[in-house]
Write a protein that holds these residues in place. Structure first.
Motif, PDB file in Angstrom:
ATOM      1  N   LYS A 166     -13.350  -8.394  13.938  1.00 23.29           N
ATOM      2  CA  LYS A 166     -14.251  -7.244  14.009  1.00 23.29           C
ATOM      3  C   LYS A 166     -14.833  -6.831  12.653  1.00 23.29           C
ATOM      4  O   LYS A 166     -15.888  -6.194  12.608  1.00 23.29           O
ATOM      5  N   PHE A 167     -14.129  -7.168  11.564  1.00 24.81           N
ATOM      6  CA  PHE A 167     -14.553  -6.699  10.246  1.00 24.81           C
ATOM      7  C   PHE A 167     -14.651  -7.880   9.283  1.00 24.81           C
ATOM      8  O   PHE A 167     -13.631  -8.509   8.956  1.00 24.81           O
ATOM      9  N   GLU A 168     -15.862  -8.161   8.839  1.00 27.84           N
ATOM     10  CA  GLU A 168     -16.059  -9.264   7.892  1.00 27.84           C
ATOM     11  C   GLU A 168     -15.372  -9.004   6.557  1.00 27.84           C
ATOM     12  O   GLU A 168     -14.991  -9.939   5.860  1.00 27.84           O
ATOM     13  N   ASN A 169     -15.222  -7.743   6.210  1.00 23.46           N
ATOM     14  CA  ASN A 169     -14.628  -7.392   4.919  1.00 23.46           C
ATOM     15  C   ASN A 169     -13.131  -7.111   5.011  1.00 23.46           C
ATOM     16  O   ASN A 169     -12.550  -6.532   4.085  1.00 23.46           O
ATOM     17  N   PHE A 170     -12.515  -7.513   6.126  1.00 24.51           N
ATOM     18  CA  PHE A 170     -11.071  -7.288   6.232  1.00 24.51           C
ATOM     19  C   PHE A 170     -10.357  -8.134   5.181  1.00 24.51           C
ATOM     20  O   PHE A 170     -10.575  -9.343   5.103  1.00 24.51           O
ATOM     21  N   PRO A 171      -9.495  -7.534   4.345  1.00 23.40           N
ATOM     22  CA  PRO A 171      -8.846  -8.284   3.256  1.00 23.40           C
ATOM     23  C   PRO A 171      -7.858  -9.324   3.781  1.00 23.40           C
ATOM     24  O   PRO A 171      -6.927  -8.990   4.505  1.00 23.40           O
ATOM     25  N   ARG A 172      -8.064 -10.571   3.415  1.00 23.10           N
ATOM     26  CA  ARG A 172      -7.239 -11.661   3.931  1.00 23.10           C
ATOM     27  C   ARG A 172      -5.799 -11.604   3.433  1.00 23.10           C
ATOM     28  O   ARG A 172      -4.908 -12.202   4.034  1.00 23.10           O
ATOM     29  N   ASN A 173      -5.575 -10.910   2.315  1.00 21.09           N
ATOM     30  CA  ASN A 173      -4.214 -10.834   1.783  1.00 21.09           C
ATOM     31  C   ASN A 173      -3.343  -9.853   2.556  1.00 21.09           C
ATOM     32  O   ASN A 173      -2.117  -9.814   2.371  1.00 21.09           O
ATOM     33  N   VAL A 174      -3.941  -9.051   3.423  1.00 17.53           N
ATOM     34  CA  VAL A 174      -3.170  -8.116   4.238  1.00 17.53           C
ATOM     35  C   VAL A 174      -2.524  -8.879   5.395  1.00 17.53           C
ATOM     36  O   VAL A 174      -3.217  -9.491   6.210  1.00 17.53           O
ATOM     37  N   LYS A 175      -1.207  -8.864   5.431  1.00 15.70           N
ATOM     38  CA  LYS A 175      -0.474  -9.586   6.462  1.00 15.70           C
ATOM     39  C   LYS A 175      -0.389  -8.769   7.749  1.00 15.70           C
ATOM     40  O   LYS A 175      -0.877  -7.636   7.826  1.00 15.70           O
ATOM     41  N   ALA A 176       0.261  -9.333   8.751  1.00 20.45           N
ATOM     42  CA  ALA A 176       0.367  -8.654  10.044  1.00 20.45           C
ATOM     43  C   ALA A 176       1.490  -7.618  10.054  1.00 20.45           C
ATOM     44  O   ALA A 176       1.293  -6.458  10.443  1.00 20.45           O
ATOM     45  N   LEU A 177       2.691  -8.017   9.607  1.00 16.99           N
ATOM     46  CA  LEU A 177       3.859  -7.161   9.813  1.00 16.99           C
ATOM     47  C   LEU A 177       4.778  -7.091   8.597  1.00 16.99           C
ATOM     48  O   LEU A 177       5.270  -6.005   8.255  1.00 16.99           O
ATOM     49  N   ILE A 178       5.023  -8.216   7.949  1.00 21.33           N
ATOM     50  CA  ILE A 178       5.973  -8.288   6.845  1.00 21.33           C
ATOM     51  C   ILE A 178       5.222  -8.566   5.564  1.00 21.33           C
ATOM     52  O   ILE A 178       4.542  -9.584   5.460  1.00 21.33           O
ATOM     53  N   PRO A 179       5.284  -7.668   4.570  1.00 24.00           N
ATOM     54  CA  PRO A 179       4.513  -7.858   3.332  1.00 24.00           C
ATOM     55  C   PRO A 179       4.759  -9.221   2.708  1.00 24.00           C
ATOM     56  O   PRO A 179       5.902  -9.690   2.590  1.00 24.00           O
ATOM     57  N   ARG A 224      -6.284   2.601   5.757  1.00 22.46           N
ATOM     58  CA  ARG A 224      -6.024   2.688   4.327  1.00 22.46           C
ATOM     59  C   ARG A 224      -4.811   3.587   4.087  1.00 22.46           C
ATOM     60  O   ARG A 224      -4.465   4.410   4.908  1.00 22.46           O
ATOM     61  N   GLY A 225      -4.199   3.411   2.906  1.00 21.32           N
ATOM     62  CA  GLY A 225      -3.089   4.261   2.511  1.00 21.32           C
ATOM     63  C   GLY A 225      -1.753   3.719   2.973  1.00 21.32           C
ATOM     64  O   GLY A 225      -1.676   2.830   3.831  1.00 21.32           O
ATOM     65  N   GLY A 226      -0.681   4.267   2.406  1.00 21.63           N
ATOM     66  CA  GLY A 226       0.651   3.820   2.782  1.00 21.63           C
ATOM     67  C   GLY A 226       0.831   2.336   2.555  1.00 21.63           C
ATOM     68  O   GLY A 226       0.400   1.786   1.538  1.00 21.63           O
ATOM     69  N   LEU A 227       1.417   1.677   3.514  1.00 20.26           N
ATOM     70  CA  LEU A 227       1.611   0.228   3.449  1.00 20.26           C
ATOM     71  C   LEU A 227       0.475  -0.542   4.109  1.00 20.26           C
ATOM     72  O   LEU A 227       0.567  -1.764   4.244  1.00 20.26           O
ATOM     73  N   PHE A 228      -0.591   0.149   4.519  1.00 18.19           N
ATOM     74  CA  PHE A 228      -1.713  -0.552   5.129  1.00 18.19           C
ATOM     75  C   PHE A 228      -2.402  -1.501   4.153  1.00 18.19           C
ATOM     76  O   PHE A 228      -3.141  -2.384   4.571  1.00 18.19           O
ATOM     77  N   GLY A 229      -2.162  -1.329   2.864  1.00 13.67           N
ATOM     78  CA  GLY A 229      -2.746  -2.241   1.895  1.00 13.67           C
ATOM     79  C   GLY A 229      -2.069  -3.592   1.842  1.00 13.67           C
ATOM     80  O   GLY A 229      -2.614  -4.541   1.253  1.00 13.67           O
ATOM     81  N   VAL A 230      -0.892  -3.719   2.485  1.00 12.22           N
ATOM     82  CA  VAL A 230      -0.178  -5.004   2.468  1.00 12.22           C
ATOM     83  C   VAL A 230       0.065  -5.567   3.868  1.00 12.22           C
ATOM     84  O   VAL A 230       0.192  -6.781   4.040  1.00 12.22           O
ATOM     85  N   VAL A 231       0.153  -4.690   4.880  1.00  9.30           N
ATOM     86  CA  VAL A 231       0.286  -5.156   6.267  1.00  9.30           C
ATOM     87  C   VAL A 231      -0.582  -4.277   7.155  1.00  9.30           C
ATOM     88  O   VAL A 231      -0.749  -3.083   6.895  1.00  9.30           O
ATOM     89  N   ILE A 232      -1.128  -4.839   8.213  1.00 11.97           N
ATOM     90  CA  ILE A 232      -1.997  -4.084   9.096  1.00 11.97           C
ATOM     91  C   ILE A 232      -1.207  -3.258  10.105  1.00 11.97           C
ATOM     92  O   ILE A 232      -1.728  -2.322  10.708  1.00 11.97           O
ATOM     93  N   CYS A 233       0.085  -3.561  10.287  1.00 10.39           N
ATOM     94  CA  CYS A 233       0.903  -2.831  11.255  1.00 10.39           C
ATOM     95  C   CYS A 233       2.190  -2.287  10.624  1.00 10.39           C
ATOM     96  O   CYS A 233       3.298  -2.596  11.090  1.00 10.39           O
ATOM     97  N   PRO A 234       2.087  -1.452   9.578  1.00  6.92           N
ATOM     98  CA  PRO A 234       3.315  -0.884   9.011  1.00  6.92           C
ATOM     99  C   PRO A 234       4.035   0.034   9.991  1.00  6.92           C
ATOM    100  O   PRO A 234       5.261   0.199   9.909  1.00  6.92           O
TER     101      PRO A 234
END
Length: 267
Positions: free
Chosen positions: A251-264, A195-205
């Motif tokens: 691993k997480f059923e509640n992982f938000p699908r709108n969160v991308k891998a690398l590029i928002p 959580r926090g920073g750019l983790f709300g839009v990409v999982i690998c900021p």
């Protein structure tokens, strides 16, 4: 070289070693990124125990020791460049490049010792591959810069823009590593959704800012080798970030699908 590339790159030096390393660095990093996409991972971080039934006899390192092994040789090489007598660092560009590489790997070692939280181990074979890649890339980048001395500068001088990008990249990368380190308590070994920073839009900021930092290094250097290494690194981190997002989804059923891998919003 084409007229366009001459705008922002030094001519390739007449060195078979540099030419070979440019091809090897790009190809090996791109292949490793493609392997990550296919599910064949370098065995560190959350992927240290991938395919455990196939790896029972392999040597394992503690994560802290493995991470130190990754970055310390490259840091030593970058720092050693300041102690070599002669005209290795006779230009502002060379000084900036060696300083950037030293800062980059010093930050990595500092994070290993004081920031990161560890939950697994690292396979020795992966540690050797990564450490060798960082070390040879650092040495080759500095040597290639030395070979550009007394040659015509590119038409566009990008070194100061590179310093800005490098600082943005290293600060952003450090900040998101810090956020990751705060996800767990002292004795907590489990993974959580960042959580926090750019983790709300990409999982690998942290990877995104690492790419920005290496683009900055390329702008400082403006050599074909630096460009080839950075392009290979980008392809590797694309594959690694894709694999990371896939892991979180599994691993997480509640992982938000709108969160991308690398590029928002894009990837």
């Amino acid at each position: 070289m084409s007229p366009i590339s001459e705008l922002f790159l030094f001519p390739p030096p007449p060195s078979p070693f540099v030419t070979a390393m440019s091809v090897i660095s790009f190809t090996s990093l791109a292949y490793t990124g493609f392997s990550e996409l296919r599910g064949k991972h370098l065995h560190y971080s959350k992927f240290w125990n991938a395919n455990p039934n196939e790896r029972r006899k392999e040597i394992k390192l503690s994560s802290r020791a493995g991470m130190l092994f990754l970055y310390s040789p490259a840091l030593a090489a970058a720092l050693a460049s300041f102690a070599i007598p002669g005209d290795l660092l006779s230009s502002t560009r060379s000084l900036l490049l060696c300083a950037a590489l030293s800062i980059h790997f010093f930050k990595r070692v500092f994070e290993v010792l004081f920031i990161h939280q560890y939950s697994g181990q690292m396979m020795l074979d992966s540690a050797i591959v990564i450490s060798l890649s960082y070390f040879t890339a650092t040495v080759t980048m500095i040597y290639t810069q030395y070979l550009t001395e007394n040659t015509a500068e590119p038409v566009l001088d990008l070194k100061y823009a590179g310093v800005v990008l490098f600082l943005i990249g290293i600060i952003g990368n450090f900040y998101h590593h810090y956020l990751l380190s705060k996800l767990r308590g002292k004795d907590d070994k489990g993974y959580k959704i960042p959580r926090g920073g750019l983790f709300g839009v990409v999982i690998c900021p942290h990877y995104l800012f690492e790419i920005i930092g290496f683009i900055g290094v390329t702008f400082i250097s403006q050599t074909v080798y630096a460009l080839s290494f950075t392009l290979g690194t980008i392809l590797y981190l694309i594959g690694r970030s894709y694999a990371t997002r896939k892991w979180y989804l599994s691993k997480f059923e509640n992982f938000p699908r709108n969160v991308k891998a690398l590029i928002p919003l894009i990837f």
